[in-house]
Scaffold this motif. Structure first.
Motif, PDB file in Angstrom:
ATOM      1  N   LEU A 148      -7.026  -4.709   4.629  1.00 22.12           N
ATOM      2  CA  LEU A 148      -6.683  -3.283   4.623  1.00 22.12           C
ATOM      3  C   LEU A 148      -5.343  -3.014   5.296  1.00 22.12           C
ATOM      4  CD1 LEU A 148     -10.166  -1.638   5.315  1.00 22.12           C
ATOM      5  CD2 LEU A 148      -8.940  -1.819   3.138  1.00 22.12           C
ATOM      6  N   GLN A 149      -5.024  -3.743   6.369  1.00 22.44           N
ATOM      7  CA  GLN A 149      -3.727  -3.563   7.025  1.00 22.44           C
ATOM      8  C   GLN A 149      -2.583  -4.012   6.126  1.00 22.44           C
ATOM      9  OE1 GLN A 149      -4.390  -5.669  10.666  1.00 22.44           O
ATOM     10  NE2 GLN A 149      -5.349  -3.904  11.680  1.00 22.44           N
ATOM     11  N   ALA A 150      -2.769  -5.097   5.394  1.00 28.62           N
ATOM     12  CA  ALA A 150      -1.736  -5.541   4.450  1.00 28.62           C
ATOM     13  C   ALA A 150      -1.540  -4.494   3.350  1.00 28.62           C
ATOM     14  CB  ALA A 150      -2.123  -6.887   3.850  1.00 28.62           C
ATOM     15  N   ALA A 151      -2.648  -3.941   2.851  1.00 32.75           N
ATOM     16  CA  ALA A 151      -2.559  -2.906   1.823  1.00 32.75           C
ATOM     17  C   ALA A 151      -1.889  -1.647   2.370  1.00 32.75           C
ATOM     18  CB  ALA A 151      -3.946  -2.576   1.281  1.00 32.75           C
ATOM     19  N   ASP A 152      -2.216  -1.276   3.618  1.00 34.83           N
ATOM     20  CA  ASP A 152      -1.589  -0.103   4.238  1.00 34.83           C
ATOM     21  C   ASP A 152      -0.084  -0.298   4.380  1.00 34.83           C
ATOM     22  OD1 ASP A 152      -4.042   1.118   4.401  1.00 34.83           O
ATOM     23  OD2 ASP A 152      -4.317   0.752   6.554  1.00 34.83           O
ATOM     24  N   GLY A 153       0.336  -1.512   4.721  1.00 29.61           N
ATOM     25  CA  GLY A 153       1.766  -1.788   4.853  1.00 29.61           C
ATOM     26  C   GLY A 153       2.507  -1.567   3.545  1.00 29.61           C
ATOM     27  N   VAL A 154       1.916  -1.999   2.443  1.00 28.88           N
ATOM     28  CA  VAL A 154       2.554  -1.817   1.138  1.00 28.88           C
ATOM     29  C   VAL A 154       2.478  -0.350   0.719  1.00 28.88           C
ATOM     30  CG1 VAL A 154       2.440  -2.429  -1.308  1.00 28.88           C
ATOM     31  CG2 VAL A 154       2.112  -4.181   0.429  1.00 28.88           C
ATOM     32  N   LYS A 155       1.331   0.281   0.960  1.00 34.69           N
ATOM     33  CA  LYS A 155       1.140   1.664   0.524  1.00 34.69           C
ATOM     34  C   LYS A 155       2.026   2.640   1.274  1.00 34.69           C
ATOM     35  CE  LYS A 155      -3.165   2.497   1.191  1.00 34.69           C
ATOM     36  NZ  LYS A 155      -4.613   2.672   1.312  1.00 34.69           N
ATOM     37  N   PHE A 156       2.074   2.519   2.590  1.00 31.78           N
ATOM     38  CA  PHE A 156       2.709   3.550   3.398  1.00 31.78           C
ATOM     39  C   PHE A 156       4.054   3.151   3.995  1.00 31.78           C
ATOM     40  CE2 PHE A 156      -1.959   4.262   3.864  1.00 31.78           C
ATOM     41  CZ  PHE A 156      -2.017   5.340   3.002  1.00 31.78           C
ATOM     42  N   ALA A 157       4.306   1.875   4.184  1.00 29.40           N
ATOM     43  CA  ALA A 157       5.566   1.439   4.780  1.00 29.40           C
ATOM     44  C   ALA A 157       6.477   0.751   3.763  1.00 29.40           C
ATOM     45  CB  ALA A 157       5.301   0.500   5.953  1.00 29.40           C
ATOM     46  N   ALA A 158       6.048   0.724   2.521  1.00 27.30           N
ATOM     47  CA  ALA A 158       6.830   0.131   1.432  1.00 27.30           C
ATOM     48  C   ALA A 158       7.216  -1.314   1.727  1.00 27.30           C
ATOM     49  CB  ALA A 158       8.057   0.970   1.122  1.00 27.30           C
ATOM     50  N   GLU A 159       6.306  -2.055   2.369  1.00 28.69           N
ATOM     51  CA  GLU A 159       6.563  -3.469   2.596  1.00 28.69           C
ATOM     52  C   GLU A 159       6.528  -4.197   1.257  1.00 28.69           C
ATOM     53  OE1 GLU A 159       3.639  -4.920   5.323  1.00 28.69           O
ATOM     54  OE2 GLU A 159       4.394  -3.698   6.979  1.00 28.69           O
ATOM     55  N   PRO A 160       7.438  -5.131   1.044  1.00 31.60           N
ATOM     56  CA  PRO A 160       7.431  -5.848  -0.241  1.00 31.60           C
ATOM     57  C   PRO A 160       6.256  -6.828  -0.308  1.00 31.60           C
ATOM     58  CG  PRO A 160       9.115  -6.732   1.210  1.00 31.60           C
ATOM     59  CD  PRO A 160       8.530  -5.543   1.918  1.00 31.60           C
ATOM     60  N   ALA A 161       5.805  -7.053  -1.518  1.00 32.19           N
ATOM     61  CA  ALA A 161       4.732  -8.023  -1.745  1.00 32.19           C
ATOM     62  C   ALA A 161       5.022  -8.738  -3.058  1.00 32.19           C
ATOM     63  CB  ALA A 161       3.373  -7.328  -1.795  1.00 32.19           C
ATOM     64  N   SER A 162       5.001 -10.039  -3.009  1.00 35.37           N
ATOM     65  CA  SER A 162       5.258 -10.825  -4.220  1.00 35.37           C
ATOM     66  C   SER A 162       4.023 -10.796  -5.115  1.00 35.37           C
ATOM     67  CB  SER A 162       5.587 -12.267  -3.846  1.00 35.37           C
ATOM     68  OG  SER A 162       4.452 -12.887  -3.273  1.00 35.37           O
ATOM     69  N   GLU A 163       4.220 -11.254  -6.329  1.00 39.84           N
ATOM     70  CA  GLU A 163       3.086 -11.302  -7.245  1.00 39.84           C
ATOM     71  C   GLU A 163       2.028 -12.268  -6.729  1.00 39.84           C
ATOM     72  OE1 GLU A 163       2.063 -12.057 -11.960  1.00 39.84           O
ATOM     73  OE2 GLU A 163       4.149 -12.005 -11.297  1.00 39.84           O
ATOM     74  N   ALA A 164       2.457 -13.376  -6.134  1.00 41.56           N
ATOM     75  CA  ALA A 164       1.498 -14.343  -5.580  1.00 41.56           C
ATOM     76  C   ALA A 164       0.710 -13.728  -4.431  1.00 41.56           C
ATOM     77  CB  ALA A 164       2.248 -15.593  -5.103  1.00 41.56           C
ATOM     78  N   ALA A 165       1.376 -12.931  -3.592  1.00 41.41           N
ATOM     79  CA  ALA A 165       0.676 -12.265  -2.488  1.00 41.41           C
ATOM     80  C   ALA A 165      -0.328 -11.254  -3.016  1.00 41.41           C
ATOM     81  CB  ALA A 165       1.681 -11.591  -1.559  1.00 41.41           C
ATOM     82  N   CYS A 166       0.043 -10.539  -4.062  1.00 33.85           N
ATOM     83  CA  CYS A 166      -0.880  -9.566  -4.667  1.00 33.85           C
ATOM     84  C   CYS A 166      -2.118 -10.263  -5.219  1.00 33.85           C
ATOM     85  CB  CYS A 166      -0.173  -8.789  -5.774  1.00 33.85           C
ATOM     86  SG  CYS A 166       1.137  -7.698  -5.209  1.00 33.85           S
ATOM     87  N   ARG A 167      -1.892 -11.360  -5.937  1.00 30.41           N
ATOM     88  CA  ARG A 167      -3.017 -12.110  -6.504  1.00 30.41           C
ATOM     89  C   ARG A 167      -3.915 -12.670  -5.395  1.00 30.41           C
ATOM     90  NH1 ARG A 167      -2.444  -9.822 -10.887  1.00 30.41           N
ATOM     91  NH2 ARG A 167      -0.667 -10.309 -12.177  1.00 30.41           N
ATOM     92  N   ALA A 168      -3.296 -13.156  -4.317  1.00 31.10           N
ATOM     93  CA  ALA A 168      -4.068 -13.706  -3.196  1.00 31.10           C
ATOM     94  C   ALA A 168      -4.900 -12.617  -2.524  1.00 31.10           C
ATOM     95  CB  ALA A 168      -3.127 -14.352  -2.186  1.00 31.10           C
ATOM     96  N   ARG A 169      -4.350 -11.418  -2.395  1.00 32.12           N
ATOM     97  CA  ARG A 169      -5.105 -10.319  -1.769  1.00 32.12           C
ATOM     98  C   ARG A 169      -6.278  -9.897  -2.633  1.00 32.12           C
ATOM     99  NH1 ARG A 169       0.376  -7.535   0.212  1.00 32.12           N
ATOM    100  NH2 ARG A 169       0.652  -8.865   2.044  1.00 32.12           N
ATOM    101  N   VAL A 170      -6.088  -9.860  -3.937  1.00 26.65           N
ATOM    102  CA  VAL A 170      -7.197  -9.507  -4.830  1.00 26.65           C
ATOM    103  C   VAL A 170      -8.279 -10.589  -4.751  1.00 26.65           C
ATOM    104  CG1 VAL A 170      -7.872  -9.170  -7.247  1.00 26.65           C
ATOM    105  CG2 VAL A 170      -5.791  -8.092  -6.372  1.00 26.65           C
ATOM    106  N   ALA A 171      -7.871 -11.857  -4.729  1.00 30.26           N
ATOM    107  CA  ALA A 171      -8.841 -12.955  -4.611  1.00 30.26           C
ATOM    108  C   ALA A 171      -9.584 -12.880  -3.281  1.00 30.26           C
ATOM    109  CB  ALA A 171      -8.138 -14.300  -4.755  1.00 30.26           C
ATOM    110  N   SER A 172      -8.881 -12.544  -2.210  1.00 37.56           N
ATOM    111  CA  SER A 172      -9.537 -12.398  -0.905  1.00 37.56           C
ATOM    112  C   SER A 172     -10.523 -11.240  -0.914  1.00 37.56           C
ATOM    113  CB  SER A 172      -8.493 -12.159   0.186  1.00 37.56           C
ATOM    114  OG  SER A 172      -7.675 -13.282   0.344  1.00 37.56           O
ATOM    115  N   ALA A 173     -10.175 -10.164  -1.593  1.00 33.40           N
ATOM    116  CA  ALA A 173     -11.084  -9.021  -1.679  1.00 33.40           C
ATOM    117  C   ALA A 173     -12.345  -9.397  -2.444  1.00 33.40           C
ATOM    118  CB  ALA A 173     -10.381  -7.838  -2.343  1.00 33.40           C
TER     119      ALA A 173
END
Length: 176
Positions: A135-160
């Motif tokens: 959730l903190q990683a998602a909040d960083g992208v949602k509200f602080a516009a932190e960059p996330a690579s496609e691999a990081a996005c896929r890894a977060r979905v897999a972790s979820a």
């Protein structure tokens, strides 16, 4: 005496414009006739077809996994798509936590969720930390516009998905 070319005063005339009430009566009659026509037409229309019986409701577990599986196929080409993915990821995780552990996760901040989940005895601390990190990683992208690579996005979905699968049994214990 008066001269023959001088005439007397003419009588006063009323207003030259027509009164507006006949127009109002005509407008009201037209509206009434239009309403009657529409009502008669609705009476003659066939009944709408019956819809199929509702499908059986899926469990919260199935809903969470299906929702997260949709995110696994999400295209992340630009920053708005990455941000949208993280909004959806966070929302689906929060809905799962709310349904399974009774924590009002959709209305709380990440920190409040972690505090409330610490009180759930059936949920190990490692799982709570795992959720907090997601959730903190998602909040960083949602509200602080932190960059996330496609691999990081896929890894977060897999972790979820792994979090939902791992906490299914713990959710059943919490409900019992």
């Amino acid at each position: 005496m008066t001269a023959p070319d001088i005439r007397g005063l003419k009588p006063l005339l009323g207003p030259t414009s027509d009164p507006f009430w006949p127009w109002l009566v005509a407008l009201g009659a037209a509206a009434l006739l239009g309403g009657l026509w529409a009502w008669r037409r609705a009476q003659r229309l066939p009944a709408p077809p019956r819809s199929a019986p509702p499908s059986p409701r899926r469990s919260d577990y199935e809903e969470a996994l299906l929702g997260l599986a949709e995110l696994a196929g999400f295209e992340v080409f630009d920053p708005p798509a990455v941000r949208r993915l993280h909004f959806e990821l966070s929302e689906r995780l929060r809905t799962w936590v709310e349904a399974c552990f009774g924590v009002n996760a959709t209305d709380l901040t990440t920190e409040e969720i972690v505090v409330r989940l610490a009180a759930v005895r059936s949920l190990p601390r490692a799982r709570t930390e795992e959720l907090a990190n997601l959730l903190q990683a998602a909040d960083g992208v949602k509200f602080a516009a932190e960059p996330a690579s496609e691999a990081a996005c896929r890894a977060r979905v897999a972790s979820a998905i792994a979090f939902v699968e791992a906490t299914r049994g713990e959710a059943l214990e919490a409900a019992a």
